[in-house]
Scaffold this motif. Structure first.
Motif, PDB file in Angstrom:
ATOM      1  N   ASN A 175     102.837 155.650  46.639  1.00  0.00           N
ATOM      2  CA  ASN A 175     103.427 156.675  47.497  1.00  0.00           C
ATOM      3  C   ASN A 175     104.915 156.351  47.704  1.00  0.00           C
ATOM      4  OD1 ASN A 175     103.764 158.833  49.201  1.00  0.00           O
ATOM      5  ND2 ASN A 175     102.867 157.811  50.988  1.00  0.00           N
ATOM      6  N   LYS A 176     105.688 156.574  46.633  1.00  0.00           N
ATOM      7  CA  LYS A 176     107.110 156.244  46.636  1.00  0.00           C
ATOM      8  C   LYS A 176     107.899 157.365  45.975  1.00  0.00           C
ATOM      9  CE  LYS A 176     106.452 151.216  46.616  1.00  0.00           C
ATOM     10  NZ  LYS A 176     106.743 149.944  45.916  1.00  0.00           N
ATOM     11  N   PRO A 177     109.234 157.289  45.939  1.00  0.00           N
ATOM     12  CA  PRO A 177     110.046 158.317  45.296  1.00  0.00           C
ATOM     13  C   PRO A 177     109.701 158.474  43.812  1.00  0.00           C
ATOM     14  CG  PRO A 177     111.412 156.928  46.681  1.00  0.00           C
ATOM     15  CD  PRO A 177     110.069 156.284  46.639  1.00  0.00           C
ATOM     16  N   PRO A 178     110.036 159.639  43.224  1.00  0.00           N
ATOM     17  CA  PRO A 178     109.682 159.903  41.823  1.00  0.00           C
ATOM     18  C   PRO A 178     110.161 158.843  40.843  1.00  0.00           C
ATOM     19  CG  PRO A 178     110.407 161.924  42.878  1.00  0.00           C
ATOM     20  CD  PRO A 178     110.636 160.827  43.863  1.00  0.00           C
ATOM     21  N   LYS A 179     111.373 158.302  41.051  1.00  0.00           N
ATOM     22  CA  LYS A 179     111.898 157.309  40.106  1.00  0.00           C
ATOM     23  C   LYS A 179     111.009 156.069  40.070  1.00  0.00           C
ATOM     24  CE  LYS A 179     114.974 155.339  37.376  1.00  0.00           C
ATOM     25  NZ  LYS A 179     114.332 154.043  37.169  1.00  0.00           N
ATOM     26  N   GLU A 180     110.559 155.615  41.225  1.00  0.00           N
ATOM     27  CA  GLU A 180     109.693 154.435  41.270  1.00  0.00           C
ATOM     28  C   GLU A 180     108.303 154.756  40.710  1.00  0.00           C
ATOM     29  OE1 GLU A 180     109.707 152.122  44.868  1.00  0.00           O
ATOM     30  OE2 GLU A 180     111.647 152.936  45.478  1.00  0.00           O
ATOM     31  N   LEU A 197      96.936 158.371  31.965  1.00  0.00           N
ATOM     32  CA  LEU A 197      96.535 158.961  33.244  1.00  0.00           C
ATOM     33  C   LEU A 197      97.687 158.954  34.247  1.00  0.00           C
ATOM     34  CD1 LEU A 197      93.002 157.312  33.578  1.00  0.00           C
ATOM     35  CD2 LEU A 197      93.542 159.607  32.768  1.00  0.00           C
ATOM     36  N   ALA A 198      98.433 157.845  34.299  1.00  0.00           N
ATOM     37  CA  ALA A 198      99.532 157.733  35.265  1.00  0.00           C
ATOM     38  C   ALA A 198     100.650 158.728  34.953  1.00  0.00           C
ATOM     39  CB  ALA A 198     100.080 156.307  35.274  1.00  0.00           C
ATOM     40  N   LEU A 199     100.999 158.878  33.672  1.00  0.00           N
ATOM     41  CA  LEU A 199     102.057 159.819  33.294  1.00  0.00           C
ATOM     42  C   LEU A 199     101.622 161.258  33.520  1.00  0.00           C
ATOM     43  CD1 LEU A 199     103.240 158.020  30.039  1.00  0.00           C
ATOM     44  CD2 LEU A 199     104.620 158.400  32.088  1.00  0.00           C
ATOM     45  N   ARG A 200     100.349 161.540  33.248  1.00  0.00           N
ATOM     46  CA  ARG A 200      99.850 162.901  33.501  1.00  0.00           C
ATOM     47  C   ARG A 200      99.932 163.233  34.989  1.00  0.00           C
ATOM     48  NH1 ARG A 200      99.994 167.095  30.825  1.00  0.00           N
ATOM     49  NH2 ARG A 200     100.983 167.749  32.751  1.00  0.00           N
ATOM     50  N   GLU A 201      99.580 162.249  35.827  1.00  0.00           N
ATOM     51  CA  GLU A 201      99.652 162.458  37.268  1.00  0.00           C
ATOM     52  C   GLU A 201     101.101 162.652  37.719  1.00  0.00           C
ATOM     53  OE1 GLU A 201      98.650 160.074  41.437  1.00  0.00           O
ATOM     54  OE2 GLU A 201      97.806 159.362  39.527  1.00  0.00           O
ATOM     55  N   PHE A 202     102.019 161.872  37.140  1.00  0.00           N
ATOM     56  CA  PHE A 202     103.433 162.019  37.501  1.00  0.00           C
ATOM     57  C   PHE A 202     103.940 163.416  37.141  1.00  0.00           C
ATOM     58  CE2 PHE A 202     107.909 161.961  36.416  1.00  0.00           C
ATOM     59  CZ  PHE A 202     108.469 161.360  37.532  1.00  0.00           C
ATOM     60  N   LYS A 205     106.813 168.262  38.501  1.00  0.00           N
ATOM     61  CA  LYS A 205     107.128 169.155  37.388  1.00  0.00           C
ATOM     62  C   LYS A 205     108.612 169.498  37.309  1.00  0.00           C
ATOM     63  CE  LYS A 205     102.603 171.397  37.103  1.00  0.00           C
ATOM     64  NZ  LYS A 205     102.286 170.897  35.752  1.00  0.00           N
ATOM     65  N   THR A 206     109.289 169.569  38.456  1.00  0.00           N
ATOM     66  CA  THR A 206     110.697 169.981  38.464  1.00  0.00           C
ATOM     67  C   THR A 206     111.663 168.798  38.528  1.00  0.00           C
ATOM     68  OG1 THR A 206     110.632 170.210  40.886  1.00  0.00           O
ATOM     69  CG2 THR A 206     110.111 172.165  39.574  1.00  0.00           C
ATOM     70  N   ASP A 207     111.152 167.587  38.540  1.00  0.00           N
ATOM     71  CA  ASP A 207     112.025 166.425  38.609  1.00  0.00           C
ATOM     72  C   ASP A 207     112.711 166.208  37.257  1.00  0.00           C
ATOM     73  OD1 ASP A 207     112.538 163.900  40.486  1.00  0.00           O
ATOM     74  OD2 ASP A 207     112.350 163.182  38.420  1.00  0.00           O
ATOM     75  N   LYS A 208     113.904 165.632  37.282  1.00  0.00           N
ATOM     76  CA  LYS A 208     114.660 165.418  36.049  1.00  0.00           C
ATOM     77  C   LYS A 208     113.983 164.428  35.109  1.00  0.00           C
ATOM     78  CE  LYS A 208     117.607 161.806  38.086  1.00  0.00           C
ATOM     79  NZ  LYS A 208     119.003 161.405  38.385  1.00  0.00           N
ATOM     80  N   LEU A 209     113.055 163.621  35.625  1.00  0.00           N
ATOM     81  CA  LEU A 209     112.340 162.656  34.797  1.00  0.00           C
ATOM     82  C   LEU A 209     111.056 163.222  34.197  1.00  0.00           C
ATOM     83  CD1 LEU A 209     112.716 159.449  37.002  1.00  0.00           C
ATOM     84  CD2 LEU A 209     113.865 159.911  34.836  1.00  0.00           C
ATOM     85  N   ALA A 210     110.713 164.451  34.553  1.00  0.00           N
ATOM     86  CA  ALA A 210     109.455 165.031  34.070  1.00  0.00           C
ATOM     87  C   ALA A 210     109.459 165.163  32.549  1.00  0.00           C
ATOM     88  CB  ALA A 210     109.214 166.391  34.721  1.00  0.00           C
TER      89      ALA A 210
END
Length: 312
Positions: free
Chosen positions: A182-187, A206-211, A216-221
């Motif tokens: 439960n941390k920011p998207p980058k972490e 599984l972890a990447l699918r969850e991210f 979906k709108t984050d620059k790292l998506a």
């Protein structure tokens, strides 16, 4: 250096196996010679029953039997040693394969650090007509190949590999508990990618699918979508990889990983038997992403030559 040391170890184990094999051949020849000496025309048995040299022949036969027992024991020990060497060689081979996969992943990380912005300006769009590649308008079936089907439905994934294209099995992704902290998207992104770096590709999937689902709108998506496809490609699940790459190309065309995503989509399509479409994608990288890093453009040229796309 670790890779070369492992290679030297493998070569040493190969030499040990060759030595064991030579010893086994020598023992086999000795056994044949002894069999001829012991069982040939039953001379020894006749001598024991009919001649006064009974004690001498019994002593000779006893020595032969003892020698046979000794050779059998040596043969058993050498067989055990041979199996042990084979087992160690298999373990070393698995370690080398894993190191190669991890090295490729780390090289990709290093190259991505030098990747420049691949977005095109409005002026560039007016000057050049954008080449239309397969999948740019709406989701397509990548040529409707009869051997496989690519779907983008939420919650399903194809588990088909290139070796079994005749049938596709789907299974629902379990989402009982959250893998991400439960941390920011980058972490969260770094945490999901850490499973890739240790070779745990199932958990990374599984972890990447969850991210992606949560950001979906984050620059790292877009980058997460690319690595999501890599979890399948490394495991040789090429149909699943093609689906993931296609989603990344359609949903995140301006991502930092977009050029590499399109390149991997093209090469995967060629591996699935769709050479024409795959080559179009590989050739289109330079026009689609003219500001892509030199490493990506060089890889595209290499893959174009490797798959002989000029003849496609």
């Amino acid at each position: 250096m670790l890779f070369f040391s492992l290679s030297n170890t493998v070569m040493a184990e190969d030499e040990k196996i060759n030595a064991v094999a030579d010893q086994l051949q020598i023992i086999a020849k000795d056994l044949k010679t002894l069999e001829k000496a012991v069982y040939k025309t039953s001379d020894i048995t006749t001598a024991i029953n009919s001649t006064p040299t009974n004690g001498l022949n019994e002593e000779i036969l006893t020595r032969h039997l003892l020698k046979l027992n000794e050779i059998e024991e040596q043969f058993r020990l050498l067989t055990n040693r041979f199996e042990e060497v084979n087992f160690k060689l298999d373990k070393l081979s698995n370690r080398v394969t894993k190191i190669q996969s991890d090295s490729q992943l780390r090289f990709s990380d290093l190259e991505s650090g030098n990747t420049t912005n691949t977005g095109t300006t409005e002026k560039d769009k007016k000057r050049k007509k954008k080449v239309k590649l397969p999948g740019t308008d709406k989701p397509q079936d990548l040529g409707a190949a009869p051997g496989y089907s690519l779907t983008t439905e939420k919650g399903t994934q194809a588990t088909q590999s290139v070796q079994a294209q005749a049938s596709v099995f789907t299974e629902e992704r379990k989402s009982e508990t959250s893998l991400l902290p439960n941390k920011p998207p980058k972490e969260q992104y770094d945490f999901a990618l850490s499973f890739m770096k240790v070779g745990d590709y199932e958990t990374a999937e599984l972890a990447l699918r969850e991210f992606i689902d949560k950001n979906k709108t984050d620059k790292l998506a877009g980058s997460a979508q690319y690595w999501y496809g890599e979890t399948f490609r490394i495991r040789q699940l090429y149909s699943d990889a093609a689906t993931a790459y296609l989603d990344g190309y359609q949903n995140y065309p301006k991502s930092r990983k977009a050029p590499e995503n399109l390149l991997k989509l093209g090469t995967t399509m060629v591996q699935l038997g769709e050479k024409d479409q795959g080559c179009k994608m590989i050739k289109g990288i330079k026009k689609e992403y003219p500001k892509a890093s030199q490493s990506v453009l060089q890889k595209a040229r290499y893959e174009e030559k490797r798959f002989k796309c000029s003849k496609a």
